[in-house]
Design a protein around this motif. Structure first.
Motif, mmCIF file in Angstrom:
data_model
loop_
_atom_site.group_PDB
_atom_site.id
_atom_site.type_symbol
_atom_site.label_atom_id
_atom_site.label_comp_id
_atom_site.label_asym_id
_atom_site.label_seq_id
_atom_site.Cartn_x
_atom_site.Cartn_y
_atom_site.Cartn_z
ATOM 1 N N THR A 165 -3.084 13.068 -2.350
ATOM 2 C CA THR A 165 -3.731 11.780 -2.579
ATOM 3 C C THR A 165 -2.887 10.652 -2.008
ATOM 4 O O THR A 165 -1.735 10.464 -2.406
ATOM 5 C CB THR A 165 -3.944 11.556 -4.089
ATOM 6 N N LEU A 166 -3.472 9.928 -1.078
ATOM 7 C CA LEU A 166 -2.849 8.745 -0.513
ATOM 8 C C LEU A 166 -3.352 7.508 -1.268
ATOM 9 O O LEU A 166 -4.267 7.616 -2.086
ATOM 10 C CB LEU A 166 -3.156 8.645 0.986
ATOM 11 N N PRO A 167 -2.767 6.344 -1.033
ATOM 12 C CA PRO A 167 -3.199 5.149 -1.750
ATOM 13 C C PRO A 167 -4.708 4.921 -1.655
ATOM 14 O O PRO A 167 -5.313 5.080 -0.590
ATOM 15 C CB PRO A 167 -2.422 4.032 -1.044
ATOM 16 N N GLY A 168 -5.298 4.580 -2.806
ATOM 17 C CA GLY A 168 -6.742 4.359 -2.840
ATOM 18 C C GLY A 168 -7.145 3.588 -4.075
ATOM 19 O O GLY A 168 -6.307 3.182 -4.887
ATOM 20 N N GLY A 169 -8.451 3.419 -4.246
ATOM 21 C CA GLY A 169 -8.988 2.624 -5.340
ATOM 22 C C GLY A 169 -9.572 3.465 -6.457
ATOM 23 O O GLY A 169 -9.088 4.569 -6.751
ATOM 24 N N PHE A 170 -10.646 2.980 -7.065
ATOM 25 C CA PHE A 170 -11.233 3.649 -8.226
ATOM 26 C C PHE A 170 -11.672 5.080 -7.909
ATOM 27 O O PHE A 170 -11.474 5.994 -8.702
ATOM 28 C CB PHE A 170 -12.443 2.852 -8.738
ATOM 29 N N GLY A 171 -12.306 5.269 -6.755
ATOM 30 C CA GLY A 171 -12.767 6.611 -6.397
ATOM 31 C C GLY A 171 -11.617 7.584 -6.268
ATOM 32 O O GLY A 171 -11.695 8.735 -6.725
ATOM 33 N N THR A 172 -10.537 7.132 -5.654
ATOM 34 C CA THR A 172 -9.346 7.969 -5.505
ATOM 35 C C THR A 172 -8.745 8.299 -6.867
ATOM 36 O O THR A 172 -8.365 9.447 -7.126
ATOM 37 C CB THR A 172 -8.308 7.240 -4.627
#
Length: 265
Positions: A165-172
């Motif tokens: 997992t790389l930087p992301g938002g709510f979905g991540t």
């Protein structure tokens, strides 16, 4: 032909103009109906959901060992995160893994792009119907569009050796914590979860330790379910080591079963 008409993916179909719906299948499935309306509607949706499972299983069943890469759709192509995802996709492909993403832009595109740069590698995108259209990126070899999030999530887990997992938002974050819950509860085993980007994820890890661990909401060993790194080679090695351990466990279980069968009753 009017090139400005709205276009929308619905599973395997494309609709345009006035045929574009105002809501998604997930929204309609989860909407509250009248007292008895669900009796007449929801059972039929089960057939469509079943069809999505069948399609996904059929398309992915013969895929080589794979790793799912999550991250923000909003990551810019000229950013360091994009280059990190591209390097990761390339390294995973070189290690013999297919690369699975959500099929969209940003980090998803970068990982698919890196995998596509390795000859013979497989780059997969599992898309989802959204209120705002998000096309499949150009670096996907096999793309499948899903109507329902829970069907798509099943495919991510079933056909992956692990998540990076790389930087992301709510979905991540949604995908990350669902994966951690499945590992914590033993629904999946030997399934590494790697976070890339120590600066981005550091605050979350600090909060997990200070708010969850310190108050007994999780156990100390639950922290071992997560590995944080900035090194692409280390991330791939973690996946490969877990893959070897899983294979060894299966061999040991098979040998134990064979011995038990051979023993006189």
């Amino acid at each position: 032909m009017n090139q400005n008409r709205r276009e929308h993916r619905q599973g395997q179909a494309v609709v345009r103009g006035k045929l574009v719906p105002t809501s998604t299948h997930d929204q309609r499935l989860l909407a509250r109906q009248g007292p008895s309306d669900w009796v007449h509607m929801d059972p039929w949706r089960v057939l469509r959901i079943q069809a999505e499972f069948v399609e996904g299983f059929g398309q992915l069943a013969e895929m080589p060992p794979a790793v799912t890469v999550f991250g923000s759709a909003r990551t810019r192509p000229d950013s360091e995160e994009y280059e990190l995802g591209r390097a990761l996709g390339r390294k995973l492909a070189q290690a013999g893994y297919a690369v699975i993403t959500g099929g969209g832009p940003g980090v998803m595109e970068s990982a698919n792009r890196g995998a596509s740069e390795v000859e013979g590698a497989m780059s997969v995108g599992l898309g989802i119907e959204l209120p705002f259209e998000q096309r499949m990126n150009d670096y996907v070899d096999l793309g499948i569009e899903f109507r329902y999030f829970f069907v798509r999530k099943t495919m991510f887990v079933k056909y992956s050796c692990g998540f990076i997992t790389l930087p992301g938002g709510f979905g991540t974050l949604d995908e990350l914590f669902e994966a951690l819950t499945l590992v914590q509860t033993g629904k999946v085993t030997s399934f590494p979860v790697v976070l890339m980007g120590s600066e981005f994820w550091g605050g979350l890890l600090d909060w997990i330790k200070s708010s969850l661990l310190s108050t007994g909401k999780i156990a100390s060993q639950d922290l071992d379910l997560i590995t944080v790194t900035d090194d692409v080679d280390e991330a791939v090695r973690i996946i490969a080591d877990a893959d070897v351990a899983r294979s060894q466990q299966r061999m040991d279980e098979s040998e134990a079963a064979a011995v038990q069968t051979a023993e006189p009753q």
